[in-house]
Write an enzyme that holds these catalytic residues in place. Structure first.
Site, PDB file in Angstrom:
ATOM      1  N   LYS A  45       5.490 -56.060  99.882  1.00 26.65           N
ATOM      2  CA  LYS A  45       6.336 -54.861 100.030  1.00 26.65           C
ATOM      3  C   LYS A  45       7.823 -55.186  99.784  1.00 26.65           C
ATOM      4  O   LYS A  45       8.611 -54.278  99.508  1.00 26.65           O
ATOM      5  CB  LYS A  45       6.110 -54.184 101.381  1.00 26.65           C
ATOM      6  CG  LYS A  45       6.427 -55.019 102.602  1.00 26.65           C
ATOM      7  CD  LYS A  45       7.849 -54.867 103.092  1.00 26.65           C
ATOM      8  CE  LYS A  45       8.100 -55.915 104.145  1.00 26.65           C
ATOM      9  NZ  LYS A  45       9.451 -56.407 104.251  1.00 26.65           N
ATOM     10  N   THR A  54      11.605 -51.227 106.214  1.00 24.26           N
ATOM     11  CA  THR A  54      12.490 -51.928 105.286  1.00 24.26           C
ATOM     12  C   THR A  54      13.358 -50.928 104.520  1.00 24.26           C
ATOM     13  O   THR A  54      14.549 -51.160 104.307  1.00 24.26           O
ATOM     14  CB  THR A  54      11.673 -52.775 104.291  1.00 24.26           C
ATOM     15  OG1 THR A  54      10.801 -53.624 105.032  1.00 24.26           O
ATOM     16  CG2 THR A  54      12.555 -53.629 103.424  1.00 24.26           C
TER      17      THR A  54
END
Lengths: 258, 258
Positions: free
Chosen positions: A115, A172
């Site tokens: 990711k 994030t």
């Protein structure tokens, strides 16, 4: 996130200790360049006596500064042995930390690593001046290609819709503290990778992971258009705006994880 | 998002026109209260001659203001008939609008509707003062319970990891413009639902959808802990902090979509 040589050193030190049947809980993320090994695979190389059953991966959306302040956080503990992941669940769960178990070591480990490439893509999109629509599309379609690669590597596809995949990508891409997204934003604004890296104190692991992901995709014949564009922007001086344009104008497709 | 009586009126007006074999493209989201029908089901009720093959759902992460400014946006067009979704793909695709096709009408329609409940949950989490970790966990686990309900209603589970599920949730939770997240934040700060709704010019569709989702979950025996807490906070004056606490202290579970 630690560079893989640190993981190797830790493993070598641990190998000297009488571990007996202790569990080893890995909270590190990343894929080693060249060898393309996950952290747990590096640990198993340096700790030959470590059986799969004693290894547990702990991952998920967890900025450390928030965990330390007692902000409610939810993680996933993965092991091939259900009793080991359950043991970690029991040991770590508390009023502000909730743990789910998973059997999918490969998926949980890859989700947390891969990711970071998509977090860089999201940052580039912001830096270029695209909107929330663009960023959401990159995040979603980015997870589709990660899921495709992960499945080829033995992961359960649905794991990437869970805490260590989507969940970690959410945190994030929402937080201003993410190094990978910061780096992406600088690149999107037209700065060169070397200039941005020179100004950062801490490493943006996603840069290394982008190289490793491209190598894995090539090895396993997986089409990863977003990762490919991130790679070209980072390492081959491709104009980020041209990268967005090229992604938008690919041939029409079905929404498909296969 | 339009109230369902508007959809019914539109359907009734369309029924008077000679539609012949025209496609009908629905860009509306929501579940009708009491009847628990999706928009396409309402349209089919009011347009008895409309065959499934002529109905296409267009959904995904798309703030209208960004689309109108030419910000790159990616959507999904779903129809039971591949040729119809492909037709919409061909008609709408352009340099700043990319369309994927899908066969999963139920999943694409439900994804765009149900995610509004989770957007309220994310807003409540922010209003209460929780962090990005908490919000990411709520979003991820929220999508798990939505996927469970959607699967019971005939959707393909992976659709919820796509543009109309995760993608739309991303954009809703990242943007400051989302009405559902705004409403959640006010509720999280301790305001009463009636007070917040009175101050809003546009309706936060997620409030109605929360009621409909609870009714669907009850009817199909699906456990939806986050939706349940949102419902109690909105309609039964439950303290939002107690809701977060109760979610965190549920019995330990496996990460599981079944």
């Amino acid at each position: 996130v630690l560079p893989s040589h640190v993981i190797r050193t830790v493993g070598e030190q641990l190998a000297k200790l009488p571990l007996n049947d202790a569990l080893l809980v890995s909270c590190s993320k990343g894929i080693e360049n060249y060898t393309l090994l996950r952290i747990s695979e590096i640990l198993k190389e340096t700790l030959p006596d470590l059986s799969d059953e004693r290894l547990v991966i702990l991952s998920g959306p967890s900025h450390a500064e928030e965990v330390s302040r007692g902000i409610p956080t939810v993680l996933v503990a993965a092991s091939t042995d259900y009793l080991s992941s359950q043991r970690v669940q029991q040991l770590f769960m508390g009023p502000n930390l909730r743990i789910y178990t998973s059997h999918d070591v490969v998926g949980v480990e890859l989700g947390g690593s891969l990711k970071n490439v998509i977090a860089i893509a999201a940052g580039i999109s912001d830096g270029v001046g695209c909107g929330d629509n663009t960023k959401a599309a990159l995040m979603t379609r980015g997870m589709v290609e990660i899921t495709r690669l992960g499945t080829a590597l033995g992961a359960d596809p649905i794991t990437f819709a869970g805490l260590s995949g989507m969940g970690d990508l959410f945190v994030t891409c929402m937080s201003r503290h993410s190094r990978n997204r910061y780096l992406g934003r600088q690149i999107g604004k037209g700065r060169r990778l070397k200039t941005v890296l020179n100004k950062m104190i801490m490493v943006a692991e996603g840069v290394r992971t982008t190289q490793a992901t491209i190598d894995l995709a090539t090895k396993h014949h997986i089409v990863m258009p977003i990762t490919q564009e991130v790679y070209q922007v980072l390492f081959e001086k491709k104009d980020p705006k041209a990268a967005v344009h090229d992604l938008m104008s690919r041939s029409p497709k079905a929404e498909d994880w296969g």
